[in-house]
Design an enzyme around this catalytic site. Structure first.
Site, PDB file in Angstrom:
ATOM      1  N   HIS A 112      43.916  30.213  34.249  1.00 26.97           N
ATOM      2  CA  HIS A 112      44.257  28.831  34.596  1.00 26.97           C
ATOM      3  C   HIS A 112      45.068  28.264  33.427  1.00 26.97           C
ATOM      4  O   HIS A 112      44.515  27.736  32.462  1.00 26.97           O
ATOM      5  CB  HIS A 112      42.987  27.995  34.799  1.00 26.97           C
ATOM      6  CG  HIS A 112      42.339  28.216  36.122  1.00 26.97           C
ATOM      7  ND1 HIS A 112      42.661  27.486  37.250  1.00 26.97           N
ATOM      8  CD2 HIS A 112      41.393  29.103  36.509  1.00 26.97           C
ATOM      9  CE1 HIS A 112      41.934  27.905  38.267  1.00 26.97           C
ATOM     10  NE2 HIS A 112      41.157  28.885  37.845  1.00 26.97           N
ATOM     11  N   LYS A 172      43.339  43.155  24.481  1.00 22.95           N
ATOM     12  CA  LYS A 172      44.545  43.952  24.205  1.00 22.95           C
ATOM     13  C   LYS A 172      44.302  45.387  24.671  1.00 22.95           C
ATOM     14  O   LYS A 172      43.159  45.782  24.941  1.00 22.95           O
ATOM     15  CB  LYS A 172      44.901  43.919  22.721  1.00 22.95           C
ATOM     16  CG  LYS A 172      43.863  44.545  21.812  1.00 22.95           C
ATOM     17  CD  LYS A 172      44.321  44.487  20.356  1.00 22.95           C
ATOM     18  CE  LYS A 172      43.305  45.133  19.428  1.00 22.95           C
ATOM     19  NZ  LYS A 172      43.740  45.086  18.012  1.00 22.95           N
TER      20      LYS A 172
END
Length: 208
Positions: A112, A172
């Site tokens: 969001h 990551k």
């Protein structure tokens, strides 16, 4: 060596047995390639779900998908998921073959708002529910094991044969054949094909 299977055999109560039989019947009716989809299961946009044979899920898994027949959650062969696995796949989440997912895992390709330097439409003055959705695909390779309470964020790639330790926060990429733990997740071991052992890595010399 004692096989772990000796400790993992489930002893079902009568009610659990009845519930499992009901779930098995529903699986054969509505999720034919799967082995067992335990109920309850919550799927928004079911037409975006693509599964291959052998999938087993725990109780109360939730998949929030794109819908409109666009395949945004793709799960490979013989994967197993624990209870309360929540996956959001509005662009694409791909899970490879023979993956093992514990319980209470969250995987999402969606945010969001955008919190990079360019995220001017995601200011604190804007209610989070009103911020635009940003998506980036997630890829999980073959033979991956993901521990309890892991969170995997948009854009992450987890390589083949890797392990993500419990309670880790993955923001990551994790290379092939690595063990990663922590918040944020950090690689601590890599499998050496020559020695055939999991070996601790030296971060000064480590590269993805």
């Amino acid at each position: 060596m004692i096989s772990g299977d000796m400790f993992m055999k489930n002893q079902y109560s009568f009610l659990e047995f009845v519930s499992t039989i009901f779930s098995l019947l529903c699986t054969k009716l509505f999720y034919r390639p799967a082995r067992l989809i335990r109920r309850p299961i919550y799927i928004r946009g079911k037409s975006s779900l693509q599964i291959r044979e052998g999938l087993t899920t725990g109780y109360a898994c939730r998949f929030d998908l794109k819908g409109h027949n666009l395949k945004t959650l793709i799960i490979g062969q013989y994967c197993k998921m624990g209870d309360n696995v929540h996956i959001v796949a509005l662009e694409k989440v791909t899970i490879g073959n023979n993956c093992l997912l514990a319980s209470k895992i969250f995987i999402s390709d969606t945010n969001h708002g955008d919190y990079s330097m360019q995220g001017q439409d995601s200011a604190p003055s804007i209610a989070p529910k009103d911020r635009p959705l940003y998506t980036k695909s997630v890829s999980i390779g073959n033979n991956v094991w993901i521990g309890e309470n892991v969170c995997i964020l948009p854009g992450v790639r987890i390589g083949n044969g890797s392990i993500i330790g419990a309670n880790s926060f993955v923001n990551k990429d994790i290379p092939d054949k690595c063990i990663a733990v922590g918040s944020p997740a950090r690689v601590i071991k890599r499998y050496n094909l020559v020695s055939e052992r999991w070996e601790k890595i030296n971060h000064e010399n480590f590269s993805d």
